[in-house]
Scaffold this motif. Structure first.
Motif, PDB file in Angstrom:
ATOM      1  N   HIS A  66       4.692  -3.012   2.412  1.00  0.00           N
ATOM      2  CA  HIS A  66       4.587  -1.775   1.629  1.00  0.00           C
ATOM      3  C   HIS A  66       5.407  -1.854   0.344  1.00  0.00           C
ATOM      4  CE1 HIS A  66       2.180   0.580   4.331  1.00  0.00           C
ATOM      5  NE2 HIS A  66       2.960   0.267   5.347  1.00  0.00           N
ATOM      6  N   GLY A  67       6.431  -2.669   0.326  1.00  0.00           N
ATOM      7  CA  GLY A  67       7.289  -2.753  -0.847  1.00  0.00           C
ATOM      8  C   GLY A  67       6.897  -3.840  -1.834  1.00  0.00           C
ATOM      9  N   ARG A  68       5.873  -4.620  -1.539  1.00  0.00           N
ATOM     10  CA  ARG A  68       5.525  -5.726  -2.442  1.00  0.00           C
ATOM     11  C   ARG A  68       4.730  -5.228  -3.643  1.00  0.00           C
ATOM     12  NH1 ARG A  68       0.578  -8.936   0.440  1.00  0.00           N
ATOM     13  NH2 ARG A  68      -0.810  -7.139   0.479  1.00  0.00           N
ATOM     14  N   TRP A  69       4.727  -6.038  -4.671  1.00  0.00           N
ATOM     15  CA  TRP A  69       3.981  -5.697  -5.875  1.00  0.00           C
ATOM     16  C   TRP A  69       2.499  -5.924  -5.614  1.00  0.00           C
ATOM     17  CZ3 TRP A  69       5.610  -4.712 -11.056  1.00  0.00           C
ATOM     18  CH2 TRP A  69       6.980  -4.487 -11.161  1.00  0.00           C
ATOM     19  N   PRO A  70       1.667  -5.035  -6.104  1.00  0.00           N
ATOM     20  CA  PRO A  70       0.213  -5.229  -5.946  1.00  0.00           C
ATOM     21  C   PRO A  70      -0.290  -6.195  -7.016  1.00  0.00           C
ATOM     22  CG  PRO A  70       0.661  -3.120  -6.963  1.00  0.00           C
ATOM     23  CD  PRO A  70       1.989  -3.730  -6.627  1.00  0.00           C
ATOM     24  N   LEU A  71      -0.124  -7.482  -6.789  1.00  0.00           N
ATOM     25  CA  LEU A  71      -0.414  -8.487  -7.808  1.00  0.00           C
ATOM     26  C   LEU A  71      -1.859  -8.459  -8.311  1.00  0.00           C
ATOM     27  CD1 LEU A  71       1.705 -11.507  -6.570  1.00  0.00           C
ATOM     28  CD2 LEU A  71       2.215  -9.872  -8.363  1.00  0.00           C
ATOM     29  N   PRO A  72      -2.866  -8.288  -7.497  1.00  0.00           N
ATOM     30  CA  PRO A  72      -4.228  -8.223  -8.070  1.00  0.00           C
ATOM     31  C   PRO A  72      -4.403  -7.058  -9.043  1.00  0.00           C
ATOM     32  CG  PRO A  72      -4.343  -8.642  -5.712  1.00  0.00           C
ATOM     33  CD  PRO A  72      -2.908  -8.342  -6.037  1.00  0.00           C
ATOM     34  N   SER A  73      -3.800  -5.931  -8.754  1.00  0.00           N
ATOM     35  CA  SER A  73      -3.904  -4.781  -9.667  1.00  0.00           C
ATOM     36  C   SER A  73      -3.166  -5.058 -10.965  1.00  0.00           C
ATOM     37  CB  SER A  73      -3.325  -3.536  -9.005  1.00  0.00           C
ATOM     38  OG  SER A  73      -4.023  -3.233  -7.826  1.00  0.00           O
ATOM     39  N   VAL A  74      -1.995  -5.662 -10.871  1.00  0.00           N
ATOM     40  CA  VAL A  74      -1.227  -5.997 -12.078  1.00  0.00           C
ATOM     41  C   VAL A  74      -2.004  -7.012 -12.914  1.00  0.00           C
ATOM     42  CG1 VAL A  74       0.895  -7.093 -12.914  1.00  0.00           C
ATOM     43  CG2 VAL A  74       0.995  -5.449 -11.035  1.00  0.00           C
ATOM     44  N   ALA A  75      -2.633  -7.984 -12.275  1.00  0.00           N
ATOM     45  CA  ALA A  75      -3.422  -8.979 -13.015  1.00  0.00           C
ATOM     46  C   ALA A  75      -4.617  -8.328 -13.700  1.00  0.00           C
ATOM     47  CB  ALA A  75      -3.880 -10.080 -12.060  1.00  0.00           C
ATOM     48  N   ALA A  76      -5.281  -7.406 -13.032  1.00  0.00           N
ATOM     49  CA  ALA A  76      -6.427  -6.718 -13.639  1.00  0.00           C
ATOM     50  C   ALA A  76      -5.987  -5.883 -14.836  1.00  0.00           C
ATOM     51  CB  ALA A  76      -7.110  -5.832 -12.595  1.00  0.00           C
ATOM     52  N   LEU A  77      -4.876  -5.173 -14.716  1.00  0.00           N
ATOM     53  CA  LEU A  77      -4.375  -4.374 -15.841  1.00  0.00           C
ATOM     54  C   LEU A  77      -3.965  -5.257 -17.013  1.00  0.00           C
ATOM     55  CD1 LEU A  77      -2.285  -1.648 -13.984  1.00  0.00           C
ATOM     56  CD2 LEU A  77      -4.488  -1.382 -15.160  1.00  0.00           C
ATOM     57  N   THR A  78      -3.351  -6.396 -16.733  1.00  0.00           N
ATOM     58  CA  THR A  78      -2.964  -7.324 -17.799  1.00  0.00           C
ATOM     59  C   THR A  78      -4.192  -7.863 -18.518  1.00  0.00           C
ATOM     60  OG1 THR A  78      -1.017  -7.950 -16.512  1.00  0.00           O
ATOM     61  CG2 THR A  78      -1.642  -9.423 -18.294  1.00  0.00           C
ATOM     62  N   GLY A  79      -5.215  -8.218 -17.746  1.00  0.00           N
ATOM     63  CA  GLY A  79      -6.462  -8.700 -18.361  1.00  0.00           C
ATOM     64  C   GLY A  79      -7.128  -7.643 -19.205  1.00  0.00           C
ATOM     65  N   VAL A  87       8.124  -6.606   8.763  1.00  0.00           N
ATOM     66  CA  VAL A  87       6.985  -7.119   7.998  1.00  0.00           C
ATOM     67  C   VAL A  87       6.218  -5.958   7.361  1.00  0.00           C
ATOM     68  CG1 VAL A  87       4.734  -8.252   8.230  1.00  0.00           C
ATOM     69  CG2 VAL A  87       6.750  -9.272   9.290  1.00  0.00           C
ATOM     70  N   THR A  88       6.056  -4.872   8.095  1.00  0.00           N
ATOM     71  CA  THR A  88       5.361  -3.700   7.555  1.00  0.00           C
ATOM     72  C   THR A  88       6.110  -3.137   6.350  1.00  0.00           C
ATOM     73  OG1 THR A  88       4.499  -3.191   9.754  1.00  0.00           O
ATOM     74  CG2 THR A  88       4.462  -1.424   8.131  1.00  0.00           C
ATOM     75  N   ARG A  89       7.445  -3.039   6.454  1.00  0.00           N
ATOM     76  CA  ARG A  89       8.235  -2.553   5.307  1.00  0.00           C
ATOM     77  C   ARG A  89       8.096  -3.487   4.118  1.00  0.00           C
ATOM     78  NH1 ARG A  89      12.557  -1.351   9.173  1.00  0.00           N
ATOM     79  NH2 ARG A  89      13.306  -3.421   8.644  1.00  0.00           N
ATOM     80  N   LEU A  90       8.107  -4.793   4.358  1.00  0.00           N
ATOM     81  CA  LEU A  90       7.958  -5.748   3.252  1.00  0.00           C
ATOM     82  C   LEU A  90       6.579  -5.648   2.614  1.00  0.00           C
ATOM     83  CD1 LEU A  90       9.722  -8.899   4.723  1.00  0.00           C
ATOM     84  CD2 LEU A  90      10.492  -7.506   2.813  1.00  0.00           C
TER      85      LEU A  90
END
Length: 85
Positions: A58-71, A53-56
């Motif tokens: 750390h490897g996930r996309w930071p969706l809130p950051s991606v959403a903020a950059l897209t906005g 779970v820890t490895r997963l």
């Protein structure tokens, strides 16, 4: 037929009780060993699951950051188009 004397009867009964107690003690010891083994196995599996779970995480996309950059990019494009360029 001769009757057993009282001390012989007590000794026989005591030996039977001791044998019965030894068998039951061995059975309980075996069950405790099995429970300890299962507990160790469960702890090991829980540790492995925690590591996965820890490895997963750390490897996930930071969706809130991606959403903020897209906005922010959309805002920049909107302002750029509003300025007439």
């Amino acid at each position: 037929m001769t009757a057993q004397s009282e001390p012989d009867l007590v000794a026989t009964e005591t030996a039977d009780l001791r044998r019965s107690l030894d068998v039951r003690t061995a059975r309980v010891d075996g069950q405790l060993a099995l429970l300890a083994q299962r507990s160790d196995q469960s702890e090991r599996e829980a540790g492995e699951l925690h590591a996965r779970v820890t490895r997963l995480e750390h490897g996930r996309w930071p969706l809130p950051s991606v959403a903020a950059l897209t906005g922010l990019a959309a805002l920049v494009i909107a302002v750029w188009q509003a300025m007439g360029r």
